[in-house]
Design a protein around this motif. Structure first.
Motif, short mmCIF file in Angstrom:
data_model
loop_
_atom_site.label_atom_id
_atom_site.label_comp_id
_atom_site.label_asym_id
_atom_site.label_seq_id
_atom_site.Cartn_x
_atom_site.Cartn_y
_atom_site.Cartn_z
N LEU A 1 37.23 34.12 33.28
CA LEU A 1 38.10 33.88 34.43
C LEU A 1 38.98 35.09 34.75
O LEU A 1 39.18 35.43 35.92
CB LEU A 1 38.97 32.65 34.19
N ILE A 2 39.50 35.75 33.71
CA ILE A 2 40.29 36.96 33.96
C ILE A 2 39.42 38.03 34.60
O ILE A 2 39.84 38.73 35.52
CB ILE A 2 40.94 37.46 32.66
N ARG A 3 38.20 38.15 34.10
CA ARG A 3 37.25 39.12 34.70
C ARG A 3 37.02 38.81 36.17
O ARG A 3 37.02 39.72 37.02
CB ARG A 3 35.92 39.05 33.94
N ASP A 4 36.83 37.56 36.50
CA ASP A 4 36.47 37.17 37.86
C ASP A 4 37.66 37.08 38.80
O ASP A 4 37.55 37.43 39.99
CB ASP A 4 35.74 35.82 37.84
N LEU A 5 38.81 36.59 38.31
CA LEU A 5 39.96 36.34 39.18
C LEU A 5 40.98 37.47 39.16
O LEU A 5 41.71 37.65 40.14
CB LEU A 5 40.66 35.04 38.75
N GLY A 6 41.06 38.22 38.06
CA GLY A 6 42.13 39.18 37.89
C GLY A 6 43.37 38.47 37.37
O GLY A 6 43.54 37.25 37.55
N MET A 7 44.26 39.22 36.74
CA MET A 7 45.44 38.62 36.13
C MET A 7 46.37 37.98 37.15
O MET A 7 47.04 36.99 36.86
CB MET A 7 46.21 39.66 35.32
N GLU A 8 46.42 38.53 38.35
CA GLU A 8 47.33 37.99 39.36
C GLU A 8 46.98 36.55 39.72
O GLU A 8 47.87 35.74 40.02
CB GLU A 8 47.30 38.85 40.64
N HIS A 9 45.71 36.21 39.73
CA HIS A 9 45.28 34.89 40.16
C HIS A 9 44.85 33.98 39.00
O HIS A 9 44.63 32.78 39.21
CB HIS A 9 44.12 35.01 41.15
N PHE A 10 44.77 34.53 37.81
CA PHE A 10 44.42 33.72 36.63
C PHE A 10 45.63 32.95 36.15
O PHE A 10 46.74 33.49 36.07
CB PHE A 10 43.90 34.63 35.52
N THR A 11 45.46 31.68 35.84
CA THR A 11 46.53 30.87 35.26
C THR A 11 45.94 29.97 34.17
O THR A 11 44.72 29.69 34.15
CB THR A 11 47.20 29.96 36.31
#
Length: 225
Positions: free
Chosen positions: A37-47
């Motif tokens: 998920l971090i790979r796909d969303l990036g840290m800004e959008h990962f929760t």
């Protein structure tokens, strides 16, 4: 050898987590699916809420393993650098020449892991995270406390091997650590720029000249000390 590495779990500093992720099926899923998920969303959008929905658990269950998403990022980054060190050790095991070992180290830094399969976490997912997200884990107000707590032990360990190689090749070169970590960080930044900010580089992401550039950077520096 690849079968051995495929099953190897990296040991990272225990201050990175509240409960060792790979001690349970749930923790393993948190680390593995969190990386995706971090790979796909990036840290800004990962929760953690999104991760909880993705793996079918409560957010509270995730918080039993990691204090927050920042610590999960640091955990995955540490796992990557530990994996890189293992790659280096196994790839150079039979090489006596310091220059040959440095060549392997350069390929690892510029191109990523040589061994790309592991049953615990996909090393190439970690590579993507380190290129795109890892600086977000370092450039924070909490970095001094995290440093004091040993959070960055794995990046220090891998970088230390590179600086030791530089000293072996050129004992009088005065900045082996600075050079080693400059190449480690700038090779990641260059990989990011090549994909996202191409106006900042002459080379494409897949260009062989990326490796040539960083090899020349080190060789010329330590040859003129």
């Amino acid at each position: 050898m690849e079968n051995l590495l495929n099953n190897m779990k990296m040991e990272v500093h225990d201050n990175l987590y509240l409960k060792e992720p790979f001690s349970s099926e749930l923790g393993s899923s948190i680390a593995q699916e969190g990386a995706i998920l971090i790979r796909d969303l990036g840290m800004e959008h990962f929760t953690f809420k999104k991760l909880a929905l993705h793996i079918g658990v409560t957010e509270a269950a995730i918080y039993r393993y990691f204090e927050n998403k920042h610590m999960l990022l640091l955990y995955l980054t540490a796992w990557y650098w530990a994996w890189m060190e293992v790659n280096y050790v196994y790839a150079t095991a039979n090489l006596k020449s310091s220059k040959s070992r440095l060549s392997i180290a350069m390929k690892l830094m510029v191109n990523g892991p040589i061994f790309t399969k592991n049953i615990h976490i996909n090393p190439m997912d970690l590579r993507s995270i380190v290129v795109n997200e890892s600086l977000k884990g370092y450039l924070t107000k909490t970095v001094d406390t995290e440093h004091a707590n040993g959070i960055f032990a794995q990046v220090y360990s891998f970088g230390g091997r590179i600086s030791e190689l530089i000293v072996e090749i050129s004992p009088t070169y005065p900045f082996p650590k600075t050079l080693a970590y400059t190449v480690m960080e700038s090779s990641l930044l260059h990989a990011f720029n090549a994909r996202h900010l191409p106006g900042m580089t002459e080379q494409s992401l897949d260009s062989e000249n990326r490796l040539v550039f960083f090899e020349e950077l080190i060789v010329k520096a330590i040859s003129n000390d």
